[in-house]
Design a protein around this motif. Sequence first.
Motif, mmCIF file in Angstrom:
data_model
loop_
_atom_site.group_PDB
_atom_site.id
_atom_site.type_symbol
_atom_site.label_atom_id
_atom_site.label_comp_id
_atom_site.label_asym_id
_atom_site.label_seq_id
_atom_site.Cartn_x
_atom_site.Cartn_y
_atom_site.Cartn_z
ATOM 1 N N GLY A 22 0.806 -1.218 0.000
ATOM 2 C CA GLY A 22 0.000 0.000 0.000
ATOM 3 C C GLY A 22 0.834 1.260 0.000
ATOM 4 O O GLY A 22 0.482 2.258 -0.663
ATOM 5 N N LEU A 23 1.945 1.265 0.702
ATOM 6 C CA LEU A 23 2.812 2.441 0.736
ATOM 7 C C LEU A 23 3.514 2.691 -0.589
ATOM 8 O O LEU A 23 3.942 3.813 -0.872
ATOM 9 C CB LEU A 23 3.861 2.284 1.847
ATOM 10 N N SER A 24 3.632 1.655 -1.398
ATOM 11 C CA SER A 24 4.318 1.806 -2.691
ATOM 12 C C SER A 24 3.336 1.935 -3.859
ATOM 13 O O SER A 24 3.726 1.757 -5.003
ATOM 14 C CB SER A 24 5.257 0.619 -2.921
ATOM 15 N N GLY A 25 2.063 2.231 -3.546
ATOM 16 C CA GLY A 25 1.090 2.489 -4.606
ATOM 17 C C GLY A 25 0.074 1.397 -4.827
ATOM 18 O O GLY A 25 -0.843 1.549 -5.649
ATOM 19 N N GLY A 26 0.210 0.275 -4.107
ATOM 20 C CA GLY A 26 -0.749 -0.820 -4.235
ATOM 21 C C GLY A 26 -2.037 -0.513 -3.504
ATOM 22 O O GLY A 26 -2.267 0.618 -3.041
ATOM 23 N N PRO A 27 -2.911 -1.497 -3.353
ATOM 24 C CA PRO A 27 -4.192 -1.285 -2.683
ATOM 25 C C PRO A 27 -4.009 -0.762 -1.256
ATOM 26 O O PRO A 27 -3.072 -1.146 -0.554
ATOM 27 C CB PRO A 27 -4.824 -2.681 -2.679
ATOM 28 N N ALA A 28 -4.902 0.123 -0.860
ATOM 29 C CA ALA A 28 -4.935 0.563 0.526
ATOM 30 C C ALA A 28 -5.484 -0.575 1.382
ATOM 31 O O ALA A 28 -6.148 -1.489 0.874
ATOM 32 C CB ALA A 28 -5.807 1.801 0.672
ATOM 33 N N ILE A 29 -5.210 -0.519 2.683
ATOM 34 C CA ILE A 29 -5.672 -1.601 3.562
ATOM 35 C C ILE A 29 -6.408 -1.048 4.774
ATOM 36 O O ILE A 29 -6.133 0.067 5.232
ATOM 37 C CB ILE A 29 -4.513 -2.505 4.021
ATOM 38 N N LEU A 30 -7.327 -1.846 5.277
ATOM 39 C CA LEU A 30 -8.013 -1.582 6.542
ATOM 40 C C LEU A 30 -7.838 -2.835 7.394
ATOM 41 O O LEU A 30 -8.535 -3.826 7.202
ATOM 42 C CB LEU A 30 -9.493 -1.277 6.314
ATOM 43 N N PRO A 31 -6.878 -2.829 8.340
ATOM 44 C CA PRO A 31 -6.701 -3.997 9.210
ATOM 45 C C PRO A 31 -7.855 -4.072 10.206
ATOM 46 O O PRO A 31 -8.342 -3.052 10.686
ATOM 47 C CB PRO A 31 -5.374 -3.724 9.927
ATOM 48 N N PHE A 32 -8.271 -5.299 10.546
ATOM 49 C CA PHE A 32 -9.337 -5.434 11.534
ATOM 50 C C PHE A 32 -8.946 -6.479 12.573
ATOM 51 O O PHE A 32 -8.100 -7.344 12.324
ATOM 52 C CB PHE A 32 -10.679 -5.771 10.870
ATOM 53 N N PRO A 33 -9.542 -6.411 13.768
ATOM 54 C CA PRO A 33 -9.106 -7.264 14.881
ATOM 55 C C PRO A 33 -9.294 -8.742 14.582
ATOM 56 O O PRO A 33 -10.281 -9.139 13.950
ATOM 57 C CB PRO A 33 -10.016 -6.835 16.042
ATOM 58 N N PRO A 34 -8.364 -9.577 15.040
ATOM 59 C CA PRO A 34 -8.519 -11.016 14.861
ATOM 60 C C PRO A 34 -9.782 -11.516 15.559
ATOM 61 O O PRO A 34 -10.100 -11.109 16.671
ATOM 62 C CB PRO A 34 -7.258 -11.600 15.511
ATOM 63 N N GLY A 35 -10.516 -12.370 14.858
ATOM 64 C CA GLY A 35 -11.738 -12.914 15.420
ATOM 65 C C GLY A 35 -12.965 -12.065 15.208
ATOM 66 O O GLY A 35 -14.090 -12.515 15.447
ATOM 67 N N ALA A 36 -12.774 -10.834 14.760
ATOM 68 C CA ALA A 36 -13.912 -9.951 14.504
ATOM 69 C C ALA A 36 -14.426 -10.166 13.088
ATOM 70 O O ALA A 36 -13.684 -10.588 12.197
ATOM 71 C CB ALA A 36 -13.500 -8.491 14.689
ATOM 72 N N PRO A 37 -15.700 -9.871 12.842
ATOM 73 C CA PRO A 37 -16.207 -9.953 11.471
ATOM 74 C C PRO A 37 -15.480 -8.956 10.577
ATOM 75 O O PRO A 37 -15.134 -7.855 11.023
ATOM 76 C CB PRO A 37 -17.694 -9.575 11.613
ATOM 77 N N ALA A 38 -15.236 -9.333 9.346
ATOM 78 C CA ALA A 38 -14.576 -8.421 8.410
ATOM 79 C C ALA A 38 -15.468 -7.209 8.183
ATOM 80 O O ALA A 38 -16.674 -7.347 7.962
ATOM 81 C CB ALA A 38 -14.284 -9.125 7.096
ATOM 82 N N PRO A 39 -14.911 -5.992 8.256
ATOM 83 C CA PRO A 39 -15.724 -4.803 8.008
ATOM 84 C C PRO A 39 -16.119 -4.716 6.533
ATOM 85 O O PRO A 39 -15.550 -5.405 5.679
ATOM 86 C CB PRO A 39 -14.794 -3.657 8.406
ATOM 87 N N ASP A 40 -17.071 -3.876 6.253
ATOM 88 C CA ASP A 40 -17.546 -3.704 4.886
ATOM 89 C C ASP A 40 -17.464 -2.226 4.498
ATOM 90 O O ASP A 40 -18.481 -1.546 4.380
ATOM 91 C CB ASP A 40 -18.986 -4.210 4.764
ATOM 92 N N PRO A 41 -16.234 -1.716 4.328
ATOM 93 C CA PRO A 41 -16.063 -0.305 3.986
ATOM 94 C C PRO A 41 -16.287 -0.096 2.488
ATOM 95 O O PRO A 41 -16.473 -1.062 1.736
ATOM 96 C CB PRO A 41 -14.601 -0.051 4.346
ATOM 97 N N PRO A 42 -16.258 1.164 2.021
ATOM 98 C CA PRO A 42 -16.262 1.406 0.576
ATOM 99 C C PRO A 42 -15.128 0.631 -0.087
ATOM 100 O O PRO A 42 -14.049 0.466 0.502
ATOM 101 C CB PRO A 42 -16.034 2.911 0.475
ATOM 102 N N ARG A 43 -15.352 0.148 -1.271
ATOM 103 C CA ARG A 43 -14.361 -0.713 -1.920
ATOM 104 C C ARG A 43 -13.209 0.050 -2.546
ATOM 105 O O ARG A 43 -12.182 -0.557 -2.898
ATOM 106 C CB ARG A 43 -15.054 -1.580 -2.981
ATOM 107 N N GLN A 44 -13.376 1.360 -2.716
ATOM 108 C CA GLN A 44 -12.317 2.146 -3.323
ATOM 109 C C GLN A 44 -12.071 3.424 -2.529
ATOM 110 O O GLN A 44 -12.979 3.974 -1.902
ATOM 111 C CB GLN A 44 -12.665 2.500 -4.772
ATOM 112 N N VAL A 45 -10.819 3.863 -2.565
ATOM 113 C CA VAL A 45 -10.417 5.125 -1.933
ATOM 114 C C VAL A 45 -9.527 5.875 -2.912
ATOM 115 O O VAL A 45 -9.115 5.336 -3.945
ATOM 116 C CB VAL A 45 -9.662 4.883 -0.612
ATOM 117 N N GLU A 46 -9.206 7.111 -2.574
ATOM 118 C CA GLU A 46 -8.303 7.895 -3.423
ATOM 119 C C GLU A 46 -6.922 7.235 -3.503
ATOM 120 O O GLU A 46 -6.496 6.544 -2.570
ATOM 121 C CB GLU A 46 -8.160 9.306 -2.865
#
Length: 376
Positions: A22-46
């Motif tokens: 992500g820092l080198s231009g790849g996809p951005a990331i949203l880390p989430f806590p282990p064991g928690a349901p995966a969040p459902d954020p917008p699929r794209q960002v700037e």
Amino acid sequence: MKELLTVDAGDPADVLRALRDGLSGGPAILPFPPGAPAPDPPRQVEKKIALVIETSGSTGHAKRVALSSAALLAGAAAADSALAGPGQWVLALPAHYVAGTNVLVRSIAASTEPVILPPGHFDPAAFVAAAESLTHAVRYTSLVPAQLTSLLDLASTDEASATVLRRFDAVLVGGQATPATLLERATRSGIHVVRTYGSSETCGGCVYDGVPVGVTRAAVVDGQLELSGPTLAEYYLADPARTEAAFVVRDGVRWYRTGDAGTVSADGVVAVTGRLDDVIVSGGLKVSLGLVERAVRELPGFESAVVVRARSERWGEVPVVVAVAPLLSLAEVREAVAAVAGRAAAPDALVAVDALPLLASGKPDRQALTRLVAPR
């Protein structure tokens, strides 16, 4: 625009790999806590966004903070300039928490490989073993006060562990107010602790031992501490109203309104005195729970105590102290707090617990504690 990926932080190495991309231009990331349901954020960002941090929501207001590659790397560069330069890190904090991702970002920027502790309960002996495996001449870690306390307890009975801890060029401690007694204890043990202040909105710590790092600036406006500089977040994901409320522009400079009360001295030293939203009215007088908590944490055995509000038929609201195995009586605590903050600030009750409920970040779960003391 580019893709935003959710990454399970159960294996911090996965977050490290995704963040490097992500820092080198790849996809951005949203880390989430282990064991928690995966969040459902917008699929794209700037395109400029590399990381989205979902705040712990300790006050019930969870936010998704969008951070650019430039801001994250500026934070790493500022930290290096304020400390001993680029180095190798031990990751002891959750990889979905901004202080944890900061360890990974700074490792990436320094081209060093972090030593990663397994997620879960903090084991001071395991931390020392991880620290022994560091190979770089410059060594760092980032902790919360409870972790530092555990390490000092171990070091007090094991000189070999104490020697390992002294090899760190800096042990960054933040996430909540660090009691002066804990800092003094670390100093006596020969461990170099650096107090950090910041938030997800500033890419983590941007004030070290009260001094803004890099080109960070601090100001107080209407009693509220504000920060500016290249590490500020871009916005709250899909929340323009909250973004507008938290980030303001004055004279062409963008500032983040921290929500903290504080002061900035003539020579630029920052002091945080509490949350603006932690003020209660008790018997007609305003009382800062943050000020009460800092006074309580200076007492022996109360270094990790938490102060929350409770309803009172007589006074309206009152401070209540929650502590593990308190060593002093309520009367002794009330006397000590009153001497510092006045009689209205004296806690109404002292609640003993076996363990404090914590968020994944390691911070106290204040919502859970407030519920605990509610039936009064």
